[in-house]
Design a protein around this motif. Sequence first.
Motif, PDB file in Angstrom:
ATOM      1  N   GLY A 119      53.042  -4.542 -71.502  1.00  9.90           N
ATOM      2  CA  GLY A 119      52.341  -3.896 -72.618  1.00  9.90           C
ATOM      3  C   GLY A 119      53.197  -2.834 -73.288  1.00  9.90           C
ATOM      4  O   GLY A 119      53.233  -2.725 -74.526  1.00  9.90           O
ATOM      5  N   ILE A 120      53.917  -2.052 -72.505  1.00 12.51           N
ATOM      6  CA  ILE A 120      54.812  -1.019 -73.056  1.00 12.51           C
ATOM      7  C   ILE A 120      55.917  -1.674 -73.877  1.00 12.51           C
ATOM      8  O   ILE A 120      56.244  -1.217 -74.974  1.00 12.51           O
ATOM      9  CB  ILE A 120      55.398  -0.153 -71.914  1.00 12.51           C
ATOM     10  CG1 ILE A 120      54.305   0.723 -71.298  1.00 12.51           C
ATOM     11  CG2 ILE A 120      56.554   0.706 -72.420  1.00 12.51           C
ATOM     12  CD1 ILE A 120      54.719   1.413 -70.013  1.00 12.51           C
ATOM     13  N   GLU A 121      56.495  -2.740 -73.364  1.00 14.67           N
ATOM     14  CA  GLU A 121      57.579  -3.441 -74.069  1.00 14.67           C
ATOM     15  C   GLU A 121      57.076  -4.020 -75.387  1.00 14.67           C
ATOM     16  O   GLU A 121      57.749  -3.920 -76.415  1.00 14.67           O
ATOM     17  CB  GLU A 121      58.140  -4.545 -73.166  1.00 14.67           C
ATOM     18  CG  GLU A 121      59.520  -5.004 -73.542  1.00 14.67           C
ATOM     19  CD  GLU A 121      60.547  -3.888 -73.592  1.00 14.67           C
ATOM     20  OE1 GLU A 121      61.334  -3.881 -74.547  1.00 14.67           O
ATOM     21  OE2 GLU A 121      60.566  -3.021 -72.703  1.00 14.67           O
ATOM     22  N   LYS A 122      55.885  -4.608 -75.393  1.00 13.29           N
ATOM     23  CA  LYS A 122      55.310  -5.155 -76.635  1.00 13.29           C
ATOM     24  C   LYS A 122      55.040  -4.040 -77.634  1.00 13.29           C
ATOM     25  O   LYS A 122      55.281  -4.200 -78.832  1.00 13.29           O
ATOM     26  CB  LYS A 122      54.027  -5.930 -76.325  1.00 13.29           C
ATOM     27  CG  LYS A 122      54.275  -7.263 -75.673  1.00 13.29           C
ATOM     28  CD  LYS A 122      52.988  -7.988 -75.382  1.00 13.29           C
ATOM     29  CE  LYS A 122      53.267  -9.308 -74.684  1.00 13.29           C
ATOM     30  NZ  LYS A 122      52.036  -9.992 -74.300  1.00 13.29           N
ATOM     31  N   HIS A 123      54.562  -2.903 -77.155  1.00 14.57           N
ATOM     32  CA  HIS A 123      54.289  -1.759 -78.022  1.00 14.57           C
ATOM     33  C   HIS A 123      55.581  -1.254 -78.659  1.00 14.57           C
ATOM     34  O   HIS A 123      55.625  -0.968 -79.865  1.00 14.57           O
ATOM     35  CB  HIS A 123      53.603  -0.640 -77.232  1.00 14.57           C
ATOM     36  CG  HIS A 123      53.261   0.555 -78.043  1.00 14.57           C
ATOM     37  ND1 HIS A 123      52.281   0.539 -79.006  1.00 14.57           N
ATOM     38  CD2 HIS A 123      53.793   1.804 -78.057  1.00 14.57           C
ATOM     39  CE1 HIS A 123      52.209   1.728 -79.578  1.00 14.57           C
ATOM     40  NE2 HIS A 123      53.122   2.527 -79.010  1.00 14.57           N
ATOM     41  N   LYS A 124      56.637  -1.156 -77.895  1.00 11.48           N
ATOM     42  CA  LYS A 124      57.933  -0.723 -78.422  1.00 11.48           C
ATOM     43  C   LYS A 124      58.457  -1.716 -79.457  1.00 11.48           C
ATOM     44  O   LYS A 124      58.990  -1.322 -80.490  1.00 11.48           O
ATOM     45  CB  LYS A 124      58.959  -0.578 -77.294  1.00 11.48           C
ATOM     46  CG  LYS A 124      58.799   0.647 -76.453  1.00 11.48           C
ATOM     47  CD  LYS A 124      59.897   0.694 -75.388  1.00 11.48           C
ATOM     48  CE  LYS A 124      59.761   1.910 -74.510  1.00 11.48           C
ATOM     49  NZ  LYS A 124      60.807   1.932 -73.460  1.00 11.48           N
ATOM     50  N   ALA A 125      58.321  -2.992 -79.169  1.00 13.55           N
ATOM     51  CA  ALA A 125      58.790  -4.031 -80.095  1.00 13.55           C
ATOM     52  C   ALA A 125      58.013  -3.969 -81.404  1.00 13.55           C
ATOM     53  O   ALA A 125      58.582  -4.139 -82.486  1.00 13.55           O
ATOM     54  CB  ALA A 125      58.660  -5.405 -79.454  1.00 13.55           C
ATOM     55  N   ALA A 126      56.707  -3.720 -81.325  1.00 14.92           N
ATOM     56  CA  ALA A 126      55.882  -3.640 -82.542  1.00 14.92           C
ATOM     57  C   ALA A 126      56.274  -2.428 -83.380  1.00 14.92           C
ATOM     58  O   ALA A 126      56.262  -2.483 -84.613  1.00 14.92           O
ATOM     59  CB  ALA A 126      54.408  -3.575 -82.158  1.00 14.92           C
ATOM     60  N   LYS A 127      56.637  -1.325 -82.742  1.00 15.95           N
ATOM     61  CA  LYS A 127      57.049  -0.118 -83.465  1.00 15.95           C
ATOM     62  C   LYS A 127      58.371  -0.325 -84.202  1.00 15.95           C
ATOM     63  O   LYS A 127      58.571   0.206 -85.290  1.00 15.95           O
ATOM     64  CB  LYS A 127      57.214   1.052 -82.489  1.00 15.95           C
ATOM     65  CG  LYS A 127      55.960   1.827 -82.232  1.00 15.95           C
ATOM     66  CD  LYS A 127      56.319   3.029 -81.383  1.00 15.95           C
ATOM     67  CE  LYS A 127      55.300   4.114 -81.571  1.00 15.95           C
ATOM     68  NZ  LYS A 127      55.609   5.275 -80.735  1.00 15.95           N
ATOM     69  N   ARG A 128      59.267  -1.089 -83.615  1.00 11.09           N
ATOM     70  CA  ARG A 128      60.572  -1.339 -84.215  1.00 11.09           C
ATOM     71  C   ARG A 128      60.467  -2.231 -85.434  1.00 11.09           C
ATOM     72  O   ARG A 128      61.310  -2.193 -86.310  1.00 11.09           O
ATOM     73  CB  ARG A 128      61.506  -1.997 -83.192  1.00 11.09           C
ATOM     74  CG  ARG A 128      62.128  -1.010 -82.249  1.00 11.09           C
ATOM     75  CD  ARG A 128      63.085  -1.710 -81.322  1.00 11.09           C
ATOM     76  NE  ARG A 128      62.379  -1.760 -80.043  1.00 11.09           N
ATOM     77  CZ  ARG A 128      62.531  -2.664 -79.118  1.00 11.09           C
ATOM     78  NH1 ARG A 128      63.361  -3.643 -79.279  1.00 11.09           N
ATOM     79  NH2 ARG A 128      61.839  -2.625 -78.012  1.00 11.09           N
ATOM     80  N   GLY A 129      59.474  -3.049 -85.503  1.00 16.96           N
ATOM     81  CA  GLY A 129      59.317  -3.980 -86.623  1.00 16.96           C
ATOM     82  C   GLY A 129      60.170  -5.214 -86.405  1.00 16.96           C
ATOM     83  O   GLY A 129      60.805  -5.382 -85.368  1.00 16.96           O
ATOM     84  N   PRO A 130      60.198  -6.073 -87.430  1.00 22.02           N
ATOM     85  CA  PRO A 130      60.972  -7.313 -87.282  1.00 22.02           C
ATOM     86  C   PRO A 130      62.463  -7.005 -87.210  1.00 22.02           C
ATOM     87  O   PRO A 130      62.950  -6.030 -87.758  1.00 22.02           O
ATOM     88  CB  PRO A 130      60.638  -8.114 -88.542  1.00 22.02           C
ATOM     89  CG  PRO A 130      60.041  -7.140 -89.501  1.00 22.02           C
ATOM     90  CD  PRO A 130      59.529  -5.977 -88.710  1.00 22.02           C
ATOM     91  N   ALA A 131      63.180  -7.857 -86.527  1.00 22.24           N
ATOM     92  CA  ALA A 131      64.619  -7.682 -86.372  1.00 22.24           C
ATOM     93  C   ALA A 131      65.302  -7.848 -87.720  1.00 22.24           C
ATOM     94  O   ALA A 131      64.938  -8.724 -88.520  1.00 22.24           O
ATOM     95  CB  ALA A 131      65.163  -8.693 -85.374  1.00 22.24           C
ATOM     96  N   LYS A 132      66.292  -6.995 -88.001  1.00 26.55           N
ATOM     97  CA  LYS A 132      67.033  -7.064 -89.261  1.00 26.55           C
ATOM     98  C   LYS A 132      68.056  -8.186 -89.175  1.00 26.55           C
ATOM     99  O   LYS A 132      68.669  -8.400 -88.140  1.00 26.55           O
ATOM    100  CB  LYS A 132      67.732  -5.742 -89.530  1.00 26.55           C
ATOM    101  CG  LYS A 132      66.753  -4.614 -89.781  1.00 26.55           C
ATOM    102  CD  LYS A 132      67.504  -3.347 -90.090  1.00 26.55           C
ATOM    103  CE  LYS A 132      66.518  -2.217 -90.314  1.00 26.55           C
ATOM    104  NZ  LYS A 132      67.198  -0.959 -90.583  1.00 26.55           N
TER     105      LYS A 132
END
Length: 137
Positions: A119-132
């Motif tokens: 859950g923490i990893e998914k939350h961090k990924a969502a905060k970063r947004g899509p990969a550039k």
Amino acid sequence: MKTNQLAVAPQNDAVNETASLDQVFFALSDPVRRAILERLDGQPMLVSQLAEPFNISLQAVSRHIQVLVRAGLIAQERTGRISRCSLTIGPIYSAAVWINRYSKYWQEQFDTLAGALDGIEKHKAAKRGPAKRDPRS
């Protein structure tokens, strides 16, 4: 009179089992004693053979062996001055059964931890947004 003795017997068995486990866990708490048990795995040995790799006196090794004998982890046979030791698996099996009772609890704890980390990893990924995207590609 016999009724009281019958009522007390199961409690005495539980007390004896606890005392036995206490001795086993105490015996296993020392690294020298664990090493002695490892050396005995699969073959009986003389006390002098058991003492060889340790940088302690033969008397100190003998004291460790006596702790293991009292815990029922080692059987010791004497022929004159020669003492041969062999591994006794029963008490180790009893300790493993006792520990295994709690494996379900620990597995549930690990599953909960894995879920929380996911859950923490998914939350961090969502905060970063899509990969550039790399403009060079």
